[in-house]
Write an enzyme that holds these catalytic residues in place. Sequence first.
Site, PDB file in Angstrom:
ATOM      1  N   SER A 129       5.966  34.706  54.749  1.00 32.27           N
ATOM      2  CA  SER A 129       6.362  33.770  53.957  1.00 32.27           C
ATOM      3  C   SER A 129       7.336  32.887  54.504  1.00 32.27           C
ATOM      4  O   SER A 129       7.150  32.083  55.348  1.00 32.27           O
ATOM      5  CB  SER A 129       6.784  34.647  52.918  1.00 32.27           C
ATOM      6  N   HIS A 158      -0.591  36.708  48.337  1.00 30.01           N
ATOM      7  CA  HIS A 158       0.407  36.550  49.175  1.00 30.01           C
ATOM      8  C   HIS A 158       0.622  38.018  50.011  1.00 30.01           C
ATOM      9  O   HIS A 158       1.215  37.420  51.122  1.00 30.01           O
ATOM     10  CB  HIS A 158       1.692  36.119  48.364  1.00 30.01           C
TER      11      HIS A 158
END
Length: 715
Positions: free
Chosen positions: A565, A681
């Site tokens: 991320s 994610h």
Amino acid sequence: MKSTTIAKLGLIFAMLTNAHIAQSADQTNAPIQPAAADPYQWLEQVTDEKALDWVKQRNAITRAELEQQPDFFTLRTKLQAALDSKDKIPGINKMGEFYYNFWQDGDHQRGVWRRTTLEQYRTDNPVWETVLDLDALAKSEKENWVFKGSVCREPEFDRCLINLSRGGADAVVVREFDLASKQFVKNGFTLPEAKSSVNWRDKNSLFVATDFGKGSLTESGYPRIVKVWQRGKPLAKAAVLLTGEKTDISVSAYTSNHLGVRHELAERGVDFFHSEQYVIEHGKLVKLDVPGKAGVGFYGTQMLVTLREDWATKDGKYPSGSLIAIDFDAFKKGDRHFTTLFQPTERTSLAESVATKNFLLVQALDNVKSSLTEWKFADGKWTARLVNLPTIGSVGIAAVDDEHSDGYFLSYSDYLTPSTYMLAQAGNDQREVLKKAPSFFDASPYQVEQKQAASKDGVLIPYFIIHRKDMVLDGSNPTFLYGYGGFQISLTPAYSAGIGLGWLDKGGVYVVANIRGGGEFGPAWHEAALKEHRQVAYDDFAAVAQDLINTKVTSAKHLGMQGGSNGGLLAGVMLTQHPELFNAVISQVPLLDMQRFNKLLAGASWVGEYGNPDVPEEWAYIRKFSPYHNVHKEVAYPNVLFITSTRDDRVHPGHARKMAAKMLDQGHTNVRYYENTEGGHGGAANNAQRADMNALQYTFMWEMLQPTKSSDAVK
């Protein structure tokens, strides 16, 4: 108190990373205004056939290479066995008379939501009652459901709002669930797939922030309208409570209940770090006079304020990073004499606060190690007691029942110690061990050290290093360096079966760098790397890498790094700014094209962290660290693996796709790419996928860094 905590954490989590599915769906294959002459922008069309064909080809190449390594399948089997182990600790939370747990193993790949009693939980083999079987639900509805948690009505705990995600995306379908019948409520509250913020107001009404149609979302893709929705009424007829601006991040509303004191609250997220806090009184919003960079909570009659900026009031000065308290009625009358429950120092920071019935537990970090203080409010005064913790590693605390009990669950672990789960009582240090996690690898040959490296500007950056006790300092140790450095998120010591099985047991060294941008030393540590100061986070990480080389723990040809991320952006920067320091880089679910990050999914919400690339003055400094704009044909880069997910609706998979495609077209043959079709994610939707993804990463890293590899010096 519990509902306040849940709502606040949910909002913070959403603001950090989530993307709204309505925007995701709209943007998946819709025409996107191109940046100047970007030949790879077609890869931003997530489910476009041409783009998916490219993904399939790259996946096949990467799998073919890594699966042929001698122990890939053995490692994957070991990792999945650890993830599926029935001896893992089932963390619990009390709701009513039962203790609930969500569990995944080999028999429950999607998971089962279940409950038991404390008496049963204390036994070696508790009898669990199934509340909701996700595998059965997915099969019956022919949907790839992933459980994304629940919001249950307090203190009755009779109804819950269940969040169901398709394939692991952050966007969810919301359904009302009856805990007594263990069934979804017929004609109950339901919301279609969206990134919603939903909280109970009472049994027959909700606070709802969701996609209400055209114009109801912010530029970040989050709801900008929160309404009060009455049971039996159409959602379209729900009364508007608060409307934010399109340039805001999001809005939400929630309730706080503690010691019989109830508050209804609303929050407007103006940008990532600034918000407006409101209390709802007699149906009207009353703005609270607190700083824009502050969080608000309640403990009985006391209002708690967590400061992320200095605050000078007429009655006192309170530094950023403090936790302060005041009688709420007195505050509304103008009193600003707060009691300070925590004040940071240069190397301490506030981690969290949790309420029991009669105590407020305040956890802090002292040089990235946990400490815990109990505060008791009685006779109008706060008094403190330092809790004796069983570890200097990571600590987790959760109240058992903040309305009726001073019990709390205390868990702890460190890099070499599996988690222990205890029932503690505020007011003393007596504890009952409920569960101990098994050891998935033999920790006896290893030790943990905390060291420091001087960054470019002289600031000392701490890092943890886990290695064999007999490690030889000859520069040949395969070393795996991990970092994040953003959004005031701290990296604290925690046990990982994957690191043990996939790296330490192979003979590797594992290192975690606590660089600026994180929250290890409070708001100041974070703000030191904001926007135009972002480069210091990258300088910090490079300094740790260089220190590992200087001290002969490793050398560049045996040093690799990973981040996900925001950490994936860190990995991209290390790849492009410091190719001389590494021989392997893993960039996972990353941001990489920093010229367009604010136009993809939730990217606009992160402008407060990185800056706005649409503003020329800000793009001038963003461009200097944007990996996509700093990769060049003539530079020899480390071996790199980009990993993302088709279902990631937080950070757009186009970042990783475009970066890999660009590097391959530049002639860099040492580029690998893998994209999971599920998982959101987090990259994986179940334990089998998690084991597979981890096996790919550890195998790649070891293949590049192992000392016997003849081509290990080739960049």
